[in-house]
Design an enzyme around this catalytic site. Structure first.
Site, mmCIF file in Angstrom:
data_model
loop_
_atom_site.group_PDB
_atom_site.id
_atom_site.type_symbol
_atom_site.label_atom_id
_atom_site.label_comp_id
_atom_site.label_asym_id
_atom_site.label_seq_id
_atom_site.Cartn_x
_atom_site.Cartn_y
_atom_site.Cartn_z
ATOM 1 N N ARG A 1 0.830 -1.197 0.000
ATOM 2 C CA ARG A 1 0.000 0.000 0.000
ATOM 3 C C ARG A 1 0.866 1.249 0.000
ATOM 4 N NH1 ARG A 1 -5.286 0.058 3.774
ATOM 5 N NH2 ARG A 1 -5.086 -2.133 3.131
ATOM 6 N N SER B 1 -8.489 -0.079 0.188
ATOM 7 C CA SER B 1 -9.538 -0.220 1.202
ATOM 8 C C SER B 1 -10.158 1.129 1.533
ATOM 9 C CB SER B 1 -8.956 -0.899 2.442
ATOM 10 O OG SER B 1 -9.964 -1.155 3.402
ATOM 11 N N HIS B 2 -10.016 1.565 2.784
ATOM 12 C CA HIS B 2 -10.648 2.798 3.253
ATOM 13 C C HIS B 2 -9.748 4.028 3.111
ATOM 14 C CE1 HIS B 2 -8.235 1.192 6.553
ATOM 15 N NE2 HIS B 2 -8.057 2.461 6.911
ATOM 16 N N LYS C 1 -3.855 -6.571 -2.137
ATOM 17 C CA LYS C 1 -4.052 -7.635 -1.163
ATOM 18 C C LYS C 1 -3.848 -8.960 -1.897
ATOM 19 C CE LYS C 1 -7.263 -5.091 1.813
ATOM 20 N NZ LYS C 1 -8.603 -5.070 2.456
ATOM 21 N N ASP D 1 -16.989 -0.341 3.783
ATOM 22 C CA ASP D 1 -15.785 0.431 3.499
ATOM 23 C C ASP D 1 -15.480 0.381 2.004
ATOM 24 O OD1 ASP D 1 -14.900 -2.192 3.342
ATOM 25 O OD2 ASP D 1 -13.038 -1.843 4.436
ATOM 26 N N ASP E 1 -13.452 -1.154 -0.130
ATOM 27 C CA ASP E 1 -13.398 -2.406 -0.888
ATOM 28 C C ASP E 1 -14.473 -3.384 -0.444
ATOM 29 O OD1 ASP E 1 -12.065 -2.743 1.553
ATOM 30 O OD2 ASP E 1 -10.711 -4.262 0.767
ATOM 31 N N ASP F 1 -15.163 -5.137 2.130
ATOM 32 C CA ASP F 1 -14.956 -6.386 2.860
ATOM 33 C C ASP F 1 -15.340 -6.236 4.327
ATOM 34 O OD1 ASP F 1 -12.817 -4.770 3.606
ATOM 35 O OD2 ASP F 1 -11.310 -6.351 3.448
ATOM 36 N N ARG F 2 -15.635 -4.992 4.762
ATOM 37 C CA ARG F 2 -16.099 -4.754 6.129
ATOM 38 C C ARG F 2 -17.492 -4.154 6.096
ATOM 39 N NH1 ARG F 2 -12.405 -1.015 9.333
ATOM 40 N NH2 ARG F 2 -12.009 -0.033 7.321
ATOM 41 N N HIS G 1 -14.146 -6.857 10.659
ATOM 42 C CA HIS G 1 -13.777 -7.970 9.770
ATOM 43 C C HIS G 1 -14.377 -9.238 10.359
ATOM 44 C CE1 HIS G 1 -11.003 -6.217 6.858
ATOM 45 N NE2 HIS G 1 -10.479 -5.499 7.814
#
Length: 458
Positions: A20, A107-108, A117, A248, A250, A252-253, A335
């Protein structure tokens, strides 16, 4: 052989769990092409013949994912492009296709960032100790060329299959009608929510910020920050929705707000899903990280399950999921990990469980969740410090006479009387100390926070 890079540069971009950095300054096409080549070499050595690649809605993601694919193809691996995807959709692809995967997302993080990832086949994690260190060393020394033939690239749309797979894991056929307000934050939830929830006749979606826009024009796609929940809270109250969901960047949360617009603790969601999973498989193992509410292991014990406590971080939890055969795991950061989802995390799957629990009962979210919120908590409080180790020692010393126990699984956790406890952890990437406090009452939490921060910030 690719160009060698300085250790300082590489270490700044390859983190403990992912890659990242700022696009243009730290991450560009040449860099990710070499990451793709090194990852392909690592996976080829483990027997893989292809890699699946997905990307989020950031402006830089299509070009960066194409560069990564070019590096992997040059190392002789085939590439399957699934295009726009949430991170858990990429994990689905990795499990469904039984091949390693790479997801392009930050992500966020704000729009200027991007990242990668990585996972092995069946969504098994790739972290610092399980491959990222190898990739880091090759980027510093130069990635060797591959003498064989170049791989082949194909495209595959798996969104419908992903949605059907998730719906097949949670039976929502008998639930009452629900109105669900959803804030996608201009992230990938705008792509996956219609596919997953839109096919449910009992669910009416009230959408907010579903337009895919990597500049995040409305608010940061980070629901962990209460400021980013304000619009969803207003929407829930104004629309009369039964529940609010926030994803978020992406997707995933997943974060939950109740019918009054009040946030629901991710620990309470962990407890709810754990109860549902234990009802299906009595005695199963449930994972929780060390700053999840004590209500979670207490409930798991009460229901006859086996709680297992881990460090914070998805690679640790995924490893523990695999080692213990746990049916479910949850983190304070929202998560949620499922054995039926290859041990990977899926905010969408957690959301389906919450909708299932809500739709099976004639109670509002606030009533449903009240039995899981038995403690008061501070949430994570960050302090900028230059001497995290010294500040931590000072705090532990100050509580020496009151501590029932002290452990150092991840930072330091001090257990006090009547189930009050606090954890201090140093950030892996920033000069921060992270404090979490839990106790029986908000007053006790506030008093402990004030006392601890007076030492940390002195």
């Amino acid at each position: 052989m690719t160009v060698a890079r300085s250790a300082e540069f590489v270490n700044a971009v390859i983190k403990a769990y992912d890659v990242r950095g700022v696009v243009g300054d730290q991450i560009d096409a040449e860099f990710v092409r070499d990451v793709g080549a090194s990852f392909a070499r690592l996976m080829r050595a483990e027997g893989a013949s292809r890699i699946v690649i997905g990307h989020d809605m950031r402006d830089s993601s299509p070009a960066l994912s194409a560069a990564f694919a070019d590096g992997a193809l040059g190392q002789g691996l085939d590439v399957v492009h699934i295009g726009l995807a949430s991170t858990d959709q990429l994990y689905f692809a990795s499990g469904h296709l039984d091949c390693p995967g790479a997801m392009f997302t930050a992500s966020h993080n704000p729009a200027r960032y991007n990242g990668i990832k990585l996972c092995r086949a069946k969504a098994l994690p790739v972290g610092q100790d399980t491959g990222l260190a190898t990739i880091k060393n090759e980027l510093i020394e130069g990635v060797p060329d591959y003498p064989g033939e170049r791989g082949t690239a194909t495209e595959l749309d798996l969104l419908t299959d992903y949605a059907a797979f998730l719906r097949g894991l949670v039976d929502l056929g008998g639930i009452r009608p629900l109105t669900v307000a959803v804030d996608a934050g201009n992230g990938m939830g705008g792509h996956t929510v219609p596919a997953v929830l839109g096919a449910l006749p009992q669910v009416t979606i009230v959408p907010l910020y579903f337009e895919l826009d990597g500049s995040f024009p409305n608010h940061e796609a980070n629901p962990l920050d209460p400021a980013n929940l304000v619009d969803l809270q207003k929407l829930v109250r104004g629309s009369g929705a039964d529940i609010g969901l926030a994803f978020d960047g992406d997707a995933d949360r997943c974060f939950v707000v109740d019918e009054n617009g009040d946030p629901v603790s991710p620990s309470a969601i962990t407890a709810l899903v754990a109860e549902r999973e234990l009802a299906k498989e009595p005695g199963a193992v449930i994972i929780h990280n060390l700053i999840t509410s004590r209500a979670v292991p207490e409930l798991v014990h009460e229901l006859g399950g086996t709680p297992v406590r881990t460090r914070v971080g998805h690679s640790f939890i995924k490893q523990e999921m695999a080692t213990t055969g746990a049916v479910f795991g949850g983190e304070h950061s929202a998560h949620y990990y499922f054995r039926d989802f290859w041990g990977a995390d899926s905010g969408m799957l957690a959301a389906l469980h919450v909708l299932g629990a809500l739709g099976e009962k004639d109670r509002p979210v606030s009533g449903l969740m009240s039995s899981y919120a038995t403690y008061a908590a501070s949430g994570e409080i960050n302090s900028t410090v230059s001497d995290a180790a010294a500040r931590t020692i000072a705090v532990v010393d100050a509580f020496a006479d009151r501590a029932h126990s002290v452990d150092r699984l991840d930072g330091v956790t001090v257990q006090l009387a009547d189930n009050a406890w606090f954890n201090l952890r140093a950030s892996n990437t920033e000069p921060l100390l992270r404090l979490n406090v839990e106790a029986r009452s908000a007053e006790e939490v506030d008093a402990l926070v004030t006392e601890i921060l007076s030492i940390v910030r002195s």
